[in-house]
Design a protein around this motif. Structure first.
Motif, mmCIF file in Angstrom:
data_model
loop_
_atom_site.group_PDB
_atom_site.id
_atom_site.type_symbol
_atom_site.label_atom_id
_atom_site.label_comp_id
_atom_site.label_asym_id
_atom_site.label_seq_id
_atom_site.Cartn_x
_atom_site.Cartn_y
_atom_site.Cartn_z
ATOM 1 N N THR A 2 40.025 43.481 43.887
ATOM 2 C CA THR A 2 41.276 42.969 43.330
ATOM 3 C C THR A 2 42.016 42.148 44.385
ATOM 4 O O THR A 2 42.377 42.663 45.440
ATOM 5 C CB THR A 2 42.166 44.149 42.891
ATOM 6 O OG1 THR A 2 41.388 45.003 42.056
ATOM 7 C CG2 THR A 2 43.398 43.671 42.168
ATOM 8 N N LYS A 3 42.258 40.879 44.060
ATOM 9 C CA LYS A 3 42.939 40.007 45.026
ATOM 10 C C LYS A 3 44.450 40.122 44.891
ATOM 11 O O LYS A 3 44.999 39.962 43.781
ATOM 12 C CB LYS A 3 42.561 38.542 44.776
ATOM 13 C CG LYS A 3 41.233 38.154 45.364
ATOM 14 C CD LYS A 3 41.043 36.651 45.307
ATOM 15 C CE LYS A 3 39.657 36.280 45.821
ATOM 16 N NZ LYS A 3 39.399 34.850 45.732
ATOM 17 N N GLU A 73 42.029 30.201 45.459
ATOM 18 C CA GLU A 73 41.596 31.602 45.534
ATOM 19 C C GLU A 73 41.030 32.084 44.196
ATOM 20 O O GLU A 73 40.086 32.862 44.166
ATOM 21 C CB GLU A 73 42.759 32.512 45.969
ATOM 22 C CG GLU A 73 43.207 32.297 47.408
ATOM 23 C CD GLU A 73 42.143 32.742 48.423
ATOM 24 O OE1 GLU A 73 41.223 33.487 48.046
ATOM 25 O OE2 GLU A 73 42.231 32.302 49.582
ATOM 26 N N GLY A 74 41.618 31.625 43.093
ATOM 27 C CA GLY A 74 41.196 32.096 41.779
ATOM 28 C C GLY A 74 41.509 33.572 41.608
ATOM 29 O O GLY A 74 41.697 34.292 42.584
ATOM 30 N N ASN A 75 41.596 34.009 40.389
ATOM 31 C CA ASN A 75 41.863 35.419 39.999
ATOM 32 C C ASN A 75 42.674 36.299 40.959
ATOM 33 O O ASN A 75 42.301 37.435 41.232
ATOM 34 C CB ASN A 75 40.568 36.139 39.571
ATOM 35 C CG ASN A 75 39.504 36.158 40.671
ATOM 36 O OD1 ASN A 75 39.812 36.446 41.811
ATOM 37 N ND2 ASN A 75 38.280 35.849 40.308
ATOM 38 N N GLU A 77 45.517 38.787 41.242
ATOM 39 C CA GLU A 77 46.052 39.632 40.159
ATOM 40 C C GLU A 77 47.492 40.068 40.374
ATOM 41 O O GLU A 77 48.180 40.430 39.418
ATOM 42 C CB GLU A 77 45.140 40.854 39.970
ATOM 43 C CG GLU A 77 43.763 40.435 39.489
ATOM 44 C CD GLU A 77 42.870 41.603 39.132
ATOM 45 O OE1 GLU A 77 43.365 42.606 38.608
ATOM 46 O OE2 GLU A 77 41.650 41.497 39.399
ATOM 47 N N VAL A 118 50.115 35.024 36.475
ATOM 48 C CA VAL A 118 50.084 36.269 37.264
ATOM 49 C C VAL A 118 51.395 37.008 36.997
ATOM 50 O O VAL A 118 52.474 36.431 37.106
ATOM 51 C CB VAL A 118 49.906 35.975 38.777
ATOM 52 C CG1 VAL A 118 49.972 37.264 39.592
ATOM 53 C CG2 VAL A 118 48.572 35.277 39.001
#
Ligand code: NAD
Ligand code: WQD
Length: 339
Positions: A2-3, A73-75, A77, A118
């Motif tokens: 999880t970023k 970065e993409g995704n 969260e 987000v």
């Protein structure tokens, strides 16, 4: 993994949160403009974690640069927003810079989070929002008071902004406001810690610099307050404990467990210590005699404040684990690496 985007992740509290996030299995992504931190923090993080933490050297008030970080970065969260200026005295000298940076960067961040979808935000607020409280300890329901500095006002304004944004039709943002009490100490590895630029404003770095011979003596700002030994009372929380509160907060948001669009928590130990107690505990923890003298009161100081930490314990399951003694020992260990 999880970023989690960590604005101000190279700073004092942010760097400790990055370590806790990484060690808990998240992938922290730092955004920092290094206006109050050094690139050497990244080497400290690498030493602790055994790998590099991605870091984007940008001002998070720059919407285009921030958008680019989310895109690259993409995704991502969730976001933990530490980035801000924090010196109370300086905020009186440079109010525009404080409003611009602290309030402006929050506005930009929320706008970009809305654009990219987000929804989870943890925000660094402060016990400064309580001003001089009428009753102790302070709970989250204790009324806030008009702040005594532009810095304090930026925190109150940021809290208000989050509430107003969350009340608007169609809002998807979920925020946890963490009201920190007084963070102290350094990571047990002594690879990261507080790095005050110039003369420290805060008590513990002033103490450790004095013990290290970098300052001649500590002046205790008044011993005629209505407290057991006449010096101010604060709730000193170990920075690693404080960092851990962010992990439970962000996970609560990711799990959609928050009961309201904005939840607020005190993050403190629930205990107050006087300045003299801190000095005496430091002497024991470090084995150093501290040169100090009693001086006049500091304008704007709150005589006494400490947290009621019940809500964080009951709702987040968060409790501090580290004693004042151990926290001060870690601050001294860190100071010795800076000599
Ligand atoms: P810090 O100055 O060590 O860390 C803040 C970091 O944010 C620094 O690395 C700085 O370079 C960075 N930064 C500032 N403005 C930025 C911007 N526009 N874009 C990108 N990076 C930016 O401070 P800290 O003690 O780690 O505090 C973190 C947060 O916690 C702040 O919001 C502060 O107001 C809040 N807080 C701190 C305390 C405390 O006593 N340290 C107490 C209560 C609340
Ligand atoms: C602690 C105690 C001083 C230095 C500040 C901000 C507040 C929040 C936390 C961010 C006080 C005494 C200090 C010295 C001293 N930050 N002291 N001699 O005042 O609780 O709050 O940091 O949100 O907004 O105002 O912290 O570390 O400055 O002081 O006697 O040289 O130590 O009087 O009682 P404070 P501090």
């Amino acid at each position: 993994m999880t970023k989690i985007l960590v604005t101000g992740g190279a700073g004092y509290i942010g760097s400790h949160a990055v370590v806790e996030l990484a060690q808990a299995g998240y992938e922290p992504i730092i955004v920092d403009d290094f206006s109050n931190s050094k690139e050497s923090v990244l080497a400290g993080l690498r030493d602790i974690l055994g790998r590099d933490v991605p870091c984007h050297h940008i001002d998070c008030g720059n919407a285009d640069a921030l958008r680019e970080v989310f895109r690259k970065e993409g995704n991502i969260e969730g976001v933990i927003h530490f980035a801000a200026f924090k010196a109370v005295g300086e905020s009186v000298q440079k109010p525009l810079a404080y409003f611009q940076n602290n309030v402006g960067s929050l506005l930009t961040l929320i706008e970009v989070m809305n654009e990219v979808g987000v929804e989870s935000l943890v925000f660094s607020s402060s016990c400064t929002v309580y001003g001089i409280p009428d009753q102790l300890p302070v709970t989250e329901a204790t009324p806030t008071k008009p702040a005594s500095s532009p810095y304090g006002r930026t925190k109150q304004m940021c809290e208000d902004i989050v509430h107003d944004v969350s009340a608007a039709p169609g809002n998807k943002l979920r925020t946890i406001l963490l009201r920190y009490f007084n963070p102290i100490g350094a990571h047990p590895s002594a690879k990261i810690g507080e790095l005050p630029l110039g003369v420290p404003n805060n008590l513990v770095p002033f103490i450790t610099q004095t013990a290290a011979g970098l300052r001649e003596k500590l002046t205790i700002f008044g011993n005629d307050y209505d407290t057991p030994d006449g010096t101010n009372i604060r709730d000193y929380i170990y920075v690693v404990d404080l960092a851990k509160a962010h992990i439970v907060a962000v996970q609560r948001l990711l799990d959609h467990k928050a009961s309201e669009a904005v939840e607020t928590f005190n993050v403190g130990t629930g205990h107050g210590n006087t300045v003299l107690e801190v000095v005496q505990t430091f002497e024991k923890a470090s084995g150093q005699k501290l040169n100090y003298a009693i001086g006049p009161r500091r304008t704007g100081d709150v005589p006494a404040i400490y947290a009621d930490a019940t809500k964080a314990a009951e709702v987040l399951g968060f409790k501090t684990e580290t004693s004042l003694f151990d926290a001060l020992a870690s601050a001294w260990k860190w100071q010795q690496t800076l000599k």
